[in-house]
Design a protein around this motif. Structure first.
Motif, PDB file in Angstrom:
ATOM      1  N   ARG A   3       0.846  -1.186   0.000  1.00 22.50           N
ATOM      2  CA  ARG A   3       0.000   0.000   0.000  1.00 22.50           C
ATOM      3  C   ARG A   3       0.879   1.232   0.000  1.00 22.50           C
ATOM      4  O   ARG A   3       1.976   1.233   0.541  1.00 22.50           O
ATOM      5  CB  ARG A   3      -0.943   0.013   1.207  1.00 22.50           C
ATOM      6  N   THR A   4       0.369   2.258  -0.592  1.00 29.64           N
ATOM      7  CA  THR A   4       1.034   3.553  -0.584  1.00 29.64           C
ATOM      8  C   THR A   4       0.226   4.490   0.287  1.00 29.64           C
ATOM      9  O   THR A   4      -0.986   4.643   0.075  1.00 29.64           O
ATOM     10  CB  THR A   4       1.132   4.120  -2.012  1.00 29.64           C
ATOM     11  N   ILE A   5       0.852   5.084   1.285  1.00 26.01           N
ATOM     12  CA  ILE A   5       0.141   5.973   2.190  1.00 26.01           C
ATOM     13  C   ILE A   5       0.789   7.352   2.148  1.00 26.01           C
ATOM     14  O   ILE A   5       1.943   7.503   1.744  1.00 26.01           O
ATOM     15  CB  ILE A   5       0.122   5.441   3.638  1.00 26.01           C
ATOM     16  N   SER A   6       0.043   8.337   2.575  1.00 24.57           N
ATOM     17  CA  SER A   6       0.522   9.712   2.560  1.00 24.57           C
ATOM     18  C   SER A   6       1.562   9.924   3.655  1.00 24.57           C
ATOM     19  O   SER A   6       1.698   9.118   4.586  1.00 24.57           O
ATOM     20  CB  SER A   6      -0.642  10.666   2.775  1.00 24.57           C
ATOM     21  N   ASP A   7       2.279  11.022   3.553  1.00 16.05           N
ATOM     22  CA  ASP A   7       3.215  11.390   4.620  1.00 16.05           C
ATOM     23  C   ASP A   7       2.476  11.585   5.941  1.00 16.05           C
ATOM     24  O   ASP A   7       2.995  11.233   7.007  1.00 16.05           O
ATOM     25  CB  ASP A   7       3.952  12.674   4.250  1.00 16.05           C
ATOM     26  N   GLU A 214      -6.281   5.769   6.313  1.00 12.44           N
ATOM     27  CA  GLU A 214      -5.698   5.163   5.118  1.00 12.44           C
ATOM     28  C   GLU A 214      -5.313   3.702   5.338  1.00 12.44           C
ATOM     29  O   GLU A 214      -4.808   3.040   4.424  1.00 12.44           O
ATOM     30  CB  GLU A 214      -4.471   5.962   4.668  1.00 12.44           C
ATOM     31  N   GLU A 215      -5.544   3.199   6.543  1.00 11.43           N
ATOM     32  CA  GLU A 215      -5.191   1.816   6.853  1.00 11.43           C
ATOM     33  C   GLU A 215      -6.234   0.842   6.317  1.00 11.43           C
ATOM     34  O   GLU A 215      -5.894  -0.247   5.831  1.00 11.43           O
ATOM     35  CB  GLU A 215      -5.044   1.639   8.365  1.00 11.43           C
ATOM     36  N   LEU A 216      -7.510   1.213   6.405  1.00 11.16           N
ATOM     37  CA  LEU A 216      -8.595   0.327   6.010  1.00 11.16           C
ATOM     38  C   LEU A 216      -9.461   0.990   4.945  1.00 11.16           C
ATOM     39  O   LEU A 216      -9.703   2.195   5.003  1.00 11.16           O
ATOM     40  CB  LEU A 216      -9.486  -0.013   7.220  1.00 11.16           C
ATOM     41  N   PRO A 217      -9.976   0.205   3.993  1.00  6.65           N
ATOM     42  CA  PRO A 217     -10.987   0.749   3.077  1.00  6.65           C
ATOM     43  C   PRO A 217     -12.209   1.190   3.880  1.00  6.65           C
ATOM     44  O   PRO A 217     -12.652   0.485   4.795  1.00  6.65           O
ATOM     45  CB  PRO A 217     -11.327  -0.448   2.177  1.00  6.65           C
TER      46      PRO A 217
END
Length: 268
Positions: A3-7, A214-217
């Motif tokens: 997964r790609t997550i934001s800063d 942003e961890e879970l849909p």
């Protein structure tokens, strides 16, 4: 799944999960297995509301990351229990993890009203425990002695979706596998599946999550609400997945307020 997550999300995760663990004032056992133990933080008031707090970590990791939050709840007027249980990838997974959750909620409160809370996969286990009255009477987990209320913090509610999306590199299959038996297990272990038809557990239930989790849909939250007809959804603006369990954060204040409301309304 990679997964790609934001800063923003990466910093939140790093900040909260790197908090120094807090040692509990006392430790107890609810069963014979070494993992069947719990930490207890008593509030100052001996008549304070009781909260049982189930930790996340995709059913794999231990409870140490949640000790600062358990201590924070106690400082804010809740006698707080943080239990361990057998976990996937080790002694747990199906059915042992569910055996332990059933045993601990049947044992630790000793007849006292309590709110059952959980974060992420701990939220899944809290929702599951609140739905045990929907299980067939022949199930070893069926009971009519349910939590007084359930507070699910950014919970996993849909195990089929968790497996389909390959969340946390196969965590759902690690809990339930092998894959060919998952469908047959969902009616007994998946909150979303258990609620289809009944529409309610009969237990007052709040699902609280961050708007920018942003961890879970977010279908994990909205999908559950679409089948649980009397659950309450609370969405916190500008809030991610982990800030909910960060002591002193604005999100943690919302958790305190919700616990107080549930305790006042349903545990008094």
């Amino acid at each position: 799944m990679s997964r790609t997550i934001s800063d923003f999300a990466a910093e939140e995760e790093r900040r909260v999960l790197s908090l120094r663990p807090v040692l509990a004032p006392s430790h107890h056992k609810y069963g014979d297995h070494p993992h069947q133990a719990y930490d207890l933080w008593p509030a100052e008031d001996p008549d304070a509301p009781l909260v049982i707090l189930l930790h996340g970590g995709y059913w794999r990791y231990d409870r140490m990351h949640l000790t600062p939050f358990a201590a924070y709840l106690a400082k804010n007027g809740f006698t707080t229990v943080l239990p361990g249980f057998r976990r996937a990838g080790g002694a747990g997974g199906y059915p042992a993890t569910f055996d332990d959750i059933a045993l601990l909620v049947d044992t630790i409160p000793a007849g006292r009203p309590y709110v059952l809370a959980g974060h992420c996969s701990g939220g899944h286990l809290a929702l599951w425990a609140g739905a045990r009255g929907l299980l067939p009477e022949g199930s070893p987990w069926h009971t009519t002695e349910l939590p007084t209320a359930v507070l699910a913090l950014a919970p996993i509610t849909d195990l089929a979706g968790t497996i389909r999306e390959d969340l946390s590199n196969g965590a759902g299959l690690e809990l339930l596998g092998p894959a060919d038996r998952v469908e047959s297990l969902l009616p007994s272990v998946d909150p979303l599946t258990m609620l289809r038809g009944p529409g309610t557990t009969g237990v007052p239930t709040v699902v609280l999550h961050g708007e920018v989790d942003e961890e879970l849909p977010h279908e994990q939250f909205t999908g559950y609400m679409s089948v649980h007809t009397d659950a309450e959804l609370v969405t916190l603006p500008g809030t991610g997945h982990y800030t909910l369990i960060e002591p002193g954060s604005p999100a943690s204040r919302s958790v305190i307020e919700t616990l107080a409301r549930l305790s006042r309304t349903h545990c008094s």
